[in-house]
Design an enzyme around this catalytic site. Structure first.
Site, PDB file in Angstrom:
ATOM      1  N   LYS A 120      39.948  75.577  56.548  1.00 35.15           N
ATOM      2  CA  LYS A 120      39.238  74.506  56.929  1.00 35.15           C
ATOM      3  C   LYS A 120      39.918  73.614  58.013  1.00 35.15           C
ATOM      4  O   LYS A 120      39.549  72.789  58.664  1.00 35.15           O
ATOM      5  CB  LYS A 120      38.610  73.686  55.692  1.00 35.15           C
ATOM      6  CG  LYS A 120      39.484  72.895  54.889  1.00 35.15           C
ATOM      7  CD  LYS A 120      38.770  72.299  53.565  1.00 35.15           C
ATOM      8  CE  LYS A 120      39.677  71.973  52.442  1.00 35.15           C
ATOM      9  NZ  LYS A 120      40.792  71.102  52.612  1.00 35.15           N
ATOM     10  N   ARG A 171      36.801  65.431  45.878  1.00 33.89           N
ATOM     11  CA  ARG A 171      37.244  66.478  45.019  1.00 33.89           C
ATOM     12  C   ARG A 171      36.503  66.651  43.703  1.00 33.89           C
ATOM     13  O   ARG A 171      36.449  67.530  42.953  1.00 33.89           O
ATOM     14  CB  ARG A 171      38.845  66.225  44.594  1.00 33.89           C
ATOM     15  CG  ARG A 171      39.553  66.522  45.850  1.00 33.89           C
ATOM     16  CD  ARG A 171      41.133  67.036  45.618  1.00 33.89           C
ATOM     17  NE  ARG A 171      41.646  67.315  46.833  1.00 33.89           N
ATOM     18  CZ  ARG A 171      42.900  66.993  47.212  1.00 33.89           C
ATOM     19  NH1 ARG A 171      43.566  66.318  46.352  1.00 33.89           N
ATOM     20  NH2 ARG A 171      43.464  67.140  48.216  1.00 33.89           N
ATOM     21  N   ARG A 202      52.199  85.132  54.051  1.00 30.54           N
ATOM     22  CA  ARG A 202      52.626  84.274  54.998  1.00 30.54           C
ATOM     23  C   ARG A 202      54.073  84.680  55.351  1.00 30.54           C
ATOM     24  O   ARG A 202      55.031  84.784  54.409  1.00 30.54           O
ATOM     25  CB  ARG A 202      52.913  82.719  54.575  1.00 30.54           C
ATOM     26  CG  ARG A 202      51.615  82.128  54.674  1.00 30.54           C
ATOM     27  CD  ARG A 202      51.771  80.641  54.042  1.00 30.54           C
ATOM     28  NE  ARG A 202      50.430  80.013  54.265  1.00 30.54           N
ATOM     29  CZ  ARG A 202      49.811  78.967  53.605  1.00 30.54           C
ATOM     30  NH1 ARG A 202      50.721  78.078  52.973  1.00 30.54           N
ATOM     31  NH2 ARG A 202      48.659  78.434  53.918  1.00 30.54           N
ATOM     32  N   ARG A 222      58.810  84.048  52.874  1.00 29.09           N
ATOM     33  CA  ARG A 222      59.834  82.882  52.173  1.00 29.09           C
ATOM     34  C   ARG A 222      59.013  82.462  50.849  1.00 29.09           C
ATOM     35  O   ARG A 222      58.200  81.589  50.769  1.00 29.09           O
ATOM     36  CB  ARG A 222      59.916  81.725  52.984  1.00 29.09           C
ATOM     37  CG  ARG A 222      61.173  81.001  52.729  1.00 29.09           C
ATOM     38  CD  ARG A 222      61.241  79.874  53.787  1.00 29.09           C
ATOM     39  NE  ARG A 222      59.849  79.343  53.762  1.00 29.09           N
ATOM     40  CZ  ARG A 222      59.528  78.476  54.637  1.00 29.09           C
ATOM     41  NH1 ARG A 222      60.512  77.938  55.555  1.00 29.09           N
ATOM     42  NH2 ARG A 222      58.303  77.777  54.697  1.00 29.09           N
ATOM     43  N   ARG A 235      46.774  73.998  43.047  1.00 26.47           N
ATOM     44  CA  ARG A 235      45.685  73.350  44.003  1.00 26.47           C
ATOM     45  C   ARG A 235      44.363  74.345  43.996  1.00 26.47           C
ATOM     46  O   ARG A 235      43.446  73.843  43.938  1.00 26.47           O
ATOM     47  CB  ARG A 235      46.099  73.122  44.990  1.00 26.47           C
ATOM     48  CG  ARG A 235      47.050  71.608  45.124  1.00 26.47           C
ATOM     49  CD  ARG A 235      47.583  71.211  46.302  1.00 26.47           C
ATOM     50  NE  ARG A 235      46.645  71.227  47.600  1.00 26.47           N
ATOM     51  CZ  ARG A 235      46.898  71.356  48.702  1.00 26.47           C
ATOM     52  NH1 ARG A 235      48.128  71.351  49.010  1.00 26.47           N
ATOM     53  NH2 ARG A 235      45.935  71.177  49.552  1.00 26.47           N
TER      54      ARG A 235
END
Ligand SMILES: [Zn+2]
Length: 212
Positions: free
Chosen positions: A13, A87, A126, A160, A171
């Site tokens: 997003k 939220r 990542r 990493r 989260r």
């Protein structure tokens, strides 16, 4: 005419927000950014916020609401894109009252549909170039040639693992527990669009633009 992006971390997003801001001039209201800015100014409110966050959130929610309200008032001439807020249900209700007070209209809510497993894969995918720091994602944004950095041609791309991973996982979990139920809240109002967030970036943009 305001929009909301509802979606877990790593759902894309952020990328889509940047595109809407650039293409249509939305004001990007990220409560995460507001909080970071306020804490950085070391204002009374900022210090209180920092304390709340460090102690574990109680009270922080009220201050975040206050920051949000102020920022909406400051940008009420613009179309606002809400990112990272609401939220929870009580925040969704608070947002309704703020939007109404500023004579705005909540036009559409986009729910970025993607499951937790896919998000974990993205986070774990990542990699960073050891030579120039360029960031890739083996799932969503791989280098053109496997194992070779597009920017500098170096071939030391490494994953990493850090604390950040753990925070992101938490989260993601709280998104599915606390935020995902808002989908029904906006569905009942007839302003929800579910986008397939597993699709490539351009396809996600198209789904959003078509529903604007
Ligand atoms: Zn590089």
């Amino acid at each position: 005419m305001h929009l909301i992006f509802l979606g877990p971390p790593a759902c894309g997003k952020g990328t889509q927000s940047a595109i809407l801001v650039q293409k249509y001039g939305y004001y990007h209201l990220s409560t995460g950014d507001l909080v970071r800015k306020e804490v950085a100014t070391k204002s009374e409110l900022g210090c209180k916020l920092k304390m709340c966050i460090e102690k574990g959130a109680l009270g922080a929610s009220e201050i975040v609401n206050e920051l949000l309200k102020k920022d909406v008032e400051n940008h009420k001439q613009m179309s606002i894109l809400f990112d990272g807020y609401p939220r929870k249900l009580d925040q969704a209700e608070f947002l309704d009252s703020v939007v109404e007070l500023s004579d705005g209209v909540l036009k559409r809510v986009f729910y970025f549909d993607i499951d937790a497993d896919e998000l974990y894969k993205r986070i774990l995918g990542r990699v960073t170039c050891n030579d120039c720091g360029a960031v890739y994602n083996l799932q969503t944004k791989p280098p053109k040639e496997e194992g070779v950095c597009d920017s500098c041609g170096g071939c030391r791309l490494t994953r990493r693992g850090d604390d950040n991973e753990e925070i992101l996982k938490n989260r993601i979990q709280s998104f599915f527990e606390e935020t995902a139920p808002l989908k029904d809240f906006y569905l009942k109002r007839g302003i929800l669009t579910v986008v397939n967030a597993r699709a490539p970036v351009e396809v996600v943009t198209e789904q959003i633009v078509n529903a604007l």
